[in-house]
Motif scaffolding. Sequence first.
Motif, PDB file in Angstrom:
ATOM      1  N   ARG A  29       0.864  -1.192   0.000  1.00 16.44           N
ATOM      2  CA  ARG A  29       0.000   0.000   0.000  1.00 16.44           C
ATOM      3  C   ARG A  29       0.890   1.228   0.000  1.00 16.44           C
ATOM      4  O   ARG A  29       1.831   1.319   0.787  1.00 16.44           O
ATOM      5  CB  ARG A  29      -0.914  -0.024   1.223  1.00 16.44           C
ATOM      6  CG  ARG A  29      -1.826  -1.268   1.190  1.00 16.44           C
ATOM      7  CD  ARG A  29      -2.817  -1.277   2.282  1.00 16.44           C
ATOM      8  NE  ARG A  29      -3.933  -0.411   1.897  1.00 16.44           N
ATOM      9  CZ  ARG A  29      -5.128  -0.463   2.452  1.00 16.44           C
ATOM     10  NH1 ARG A  29      -5.376  -1.303   3.427  1.00 16.44           N
ATOM     11  NH2 ARG A  29      -6.086   0.340   2.062  1.00 16.44           N
ATOM     12  N   LYS A  30       0.569   2.146  -0.919  1.00 14.14           N
ATOM     13  CA  LYS A  30       1.412   3.338  -1.056  1.00 14.14           C
ATOM     14  C   LYS A  30       0.655   4.435  -1.802  1.00 14.14           C
ATOM     15  O   LYS A  30       0.018   4.161  -2.814  1.00 14.14           O
ATOM     16  CB  LYS A  30       2.689   2.942  -1.828  1.00 14.14           C
ATOM     17  CG  LYS A  30       3.695   4.041  -2.036  1.00 14.14           C
ATOM     18  CD  LYS A  30       5.062   3.465  -2.397  1.00 14.14           C
ATOM     19  CE  LYS A  30       5.280   3.391  -3.869  1.00 14.14           C
ATOM     20  NZ  LYS A  30       6.649   2.970  -4.229  1.00 14.14           N
ATOM     21  N   GLN A  31       0.734   5.647  -1.275  1.00 15.20           N
ATOM     22  CA  GLN A  31       0.217   6.850  -1.938  1.00 15.20           C
ATOM     23  C   GLN A  31      -1.234   6.705  -2.403  1.00 15.20           C
ATOM     24  O   GLN A  31      -1.608   7.139  -3.491  1.00 15.20           O
ATOM     25  CB  GLN A  31       1.117   7.238  -3.107  1.00 15.20           C
ATOM     26  CG  GLN A  31       2.542   7.557  -2.710  1.00 15.20           C
ATOM     27  CD  GLN A  31       3.459   7.744  -3.904  1.00 15.20           C
ATOM     28  OE1 GLN A  31       3.039   7.791  -5.053  1.00 15.20           O
ATOM     29  NE2 GLN A  31       4.752   7.839  -3.619  1.00 15.20           N
ATOM     30  N   GLY A  32      -2.069   6.074  -1.580  1.00 17.94           N
ATOM     31  CA  GLY A  32      -3.483   5.938  -1.918  1.00 17.94           C
ATOM     32  C   GLY A  32      -3.810   4.748  -2.789  1.00 17.94           C
ATOM     33  O   GLY A  32      -4.950   4.583  -3.209  1.00 17.94           O
ATOM     34  N   TRP A  33      -2.821   3.894  -3.050  1.00 21.17           N
ATOM     35  CA  TRP A  33      -3.010   2.731  -3.912  1.00 21.17           C
ATOM     36  C   TRP A  33      -2.648   1.451  -3.175  1.00 21.17           C
ATOM     37  O   TRP A  33      -1.776   1.443  -2.302  1.00 21.17           O
ATOM     38  CB  TRP A  33      -2.139   2.831  -5.162  1.00 21.17           C
ATOM     39  CG  TRP A  33      -2.594   3.893  -6.094  1.00 21.17           C
ATOM     40  CD1 TRP A  33      -2.217   5.211  -6.095  1.00 21.17           C
ATOM     41  CD2 TRP A  33      -3.534   3.758  -7.152  1.00 21.17           C
ATOM     42  NE1 TRP A  33      -2.877   5.882  -7.092  1.00 21.17           N
ATOM     43  CE2 TRP A  33      -3.686   5.009  -7.759  1.00 21.17           C
ATOM     44  CE3 TRP A  33      -4.265   2.676  -7.654  1.00 21.17           C
ATOM     45  CZ2 TRP A  33      -4.537   5.227  -8.841  1.00 21.17           C
ATOM     46  CZ3 TRP A  33      -5.111   2.887  -8.730  1.00 21.17           C
ATOM     47  CH2 TRP A  33      -5.247   4.153  -9.316  1.00 21.17           C
ATOM     48  N   GLU A 126      -4.344  -7.604   9.026  1.00 20.46           N
ATOM     49  CA  GLU A 126      -2.910  -7.518   8.729  1.00 20.46           C
ATOM     50  C   GLU A 126      -2.596  -6.593   7.555  1.00 20.46           C
ATOM     51  O   GLU A 126      -1.458  -6.152   7.419  1.00 20.46           O
ATOM     52  CB  GLU A 126      -2.351  -8.907   8.447  1.00 20.46           C
ATOM     53  CG  GLU A 126      -2.370  -9.809   9.657  1.00 20.46           C
ATOM     54  CD  GLU A 126      -1.823 -11.203   9.374  1.00 20.46           C
ATOM     55  OE1 GLU A 126      -1.013 -11.358   8.444  1.00 20.46           O
ATOM     56  OE2 GLU A 126      -2.223 -12.127  10.097  1.00 20.46           O
ATOM     57  N   PHE A 127      -3.587  -6.297   6.724  1.00 20.19           N
ATOM     58  CA  PHE A 127      -3.347  -5.458   5.549  1.00 20.19           C
ATOM     59  C   PHE A 127      -4.022  -4.101   5.646  1.00 20.19           C
ATOM     60  O   PHE A 127      -4.094  -3.378   4.657  1.00 20.19           O
ATOM     61  CB  PHE A 127      -3.798  -6.187   4.275  1.00 20.19           C
ATOM     62  CG  PHE A 127      -3.133  -7.516   4.091  1.00 20.19           C
ATOM     63  CD1 PHE A 127      -1.775  -7.592   3.828  1.00 20.19           C
ATOM     64  CD2 PHE A 127      -3.856  -8.692   4.219  1.00 20.19           C
ATOM     65  CE1 PHE A 127      -1.149  -8.813   3.674  1.00 20.19           C
ATOM     66  CE2 PHE A 127      -3.241  -9.926   4.064  1.00 20.19           C
ATOM     67  CZ  PHE A 127      -1.878  -9.985   3.792  1.00 20.19           C
ATOM     68  N   ASP A 128      -4.522  -3.767   6.829  1.00 21.33           N
ATOM     69  CA  ASP A 128      -5.132  -2.452   7.009  1.00 21.33           C
ATOM     70  C   ASP A 128      -4.087  -1.369   6.795  1.00 21.33           C
ATOM     71  O   ASP A 128      -2.904  -1.565   7.080  1.00 21.33           O
ATOM     72  CB  ASP A 128      -5.721  -2.320   8.417  1.00 21.33           C
ATOM     73  CG  ASP A 128      -6.988  -3.140   8.599  1.00 21.33           C
ATOM     74  OD1 ASP A 128      -7.422  -3.806   7.632  1.00 21.33           O
ATOM     75  OD2 ASP A 128      -7.535  -3.129   9.718  1.00 21.33           O
ATOM     76  N   HIS A 129      -4.540  -0.252   6.286  1.00 23.22           N
ATOM     77  CA  HIS A 129      -3.631   0.868   6.029  1.00 23.22           C
ATOM     78  C   HIS A 129      -3.080   1.363   7.368  1.00 23.22           C
ATOM     79  O   HIS A 129      -3.812   1.587   8.307  1.00 23.22           O
ATOM     80  CB  HIS A 129      -4.363   1.999   5.309  1.00 23.22           C
ATOM     81  CG  HIS A 129      -3.440   2.870   4.539  1.00 23.22           C
ATOM     82  ND1 HIS A 129      -2.375   3.521   5.094  1.00 23.22           N
ATOM     83  CD2 HIS A 129      -3.421   3.185   3.232  1.00 23.22           C
ATOM     84  CE1 HIS A 129      -1.763   4.210   4.171  1.00 23.22           C
ATOM     85  NE2 HIS A 129      -2.368   4.009   3.023  1.00 23.22           N
ATOM     86  N   ALA A 130      -1.770   1.482   7.421  1.00 21.98           N
ATOM     87  CA  ALA A 130      -1.125   1.911   8.682  1.00 21.98           C
ATOM     88  C   ALA A 130      -1.437   3.343   9.003  1.00 21.98           C
ATOM     89  O   ALA A 130      -1.590   4.178   8.173  1.00 21.98           O
ATOM     90  CB  ALA A 130       0.384   1.726   8.568  1.00 21.98           C
TER      91      ALA A 130
END
Length: 130
Positions: A29-33, A126-130
């Motif tokens: 996950r990065k920059q809204g993607w 585990e994959f929720d946005h930090a």
Amino acid sequence: MTLPPTFTVREFRKATRSSPNQNCVRIARKQGWTAVWDDKRGTPATTPTTTLPDTELILLTDAQFDDYQTAVRSGAADDSPLSLVRRADGLYTFRLTPERTHPAHVELVFDQDEIDAFHDGVRNHEFDHA
């Protein structure tokens, strides 16, 4: 929305329950993607700094991936941005639902253990946005 960023191998993580030796659904996950990658697509030349091409990734906005996670957690994954279809050979094809298809149409193929480990990670946040 801006164009998706590039993703390198080191940015991806897999579910805790996944096999330690590849064969996993990986998420970055990065920059809204959010990018979904199958690490079986790696080659002996793949390193942590390898930039992965769009043709190897399922790309979603973070909101779309969060919708998928919510659907998995509620048991309603049939109505989500990602489509998971069981094939005749018992493997599963993972792709964006047709109305959300990114120009680089990508299908990733996983077995039942890979999908189970991934969904376990989703249910455990585990994959929720930090």
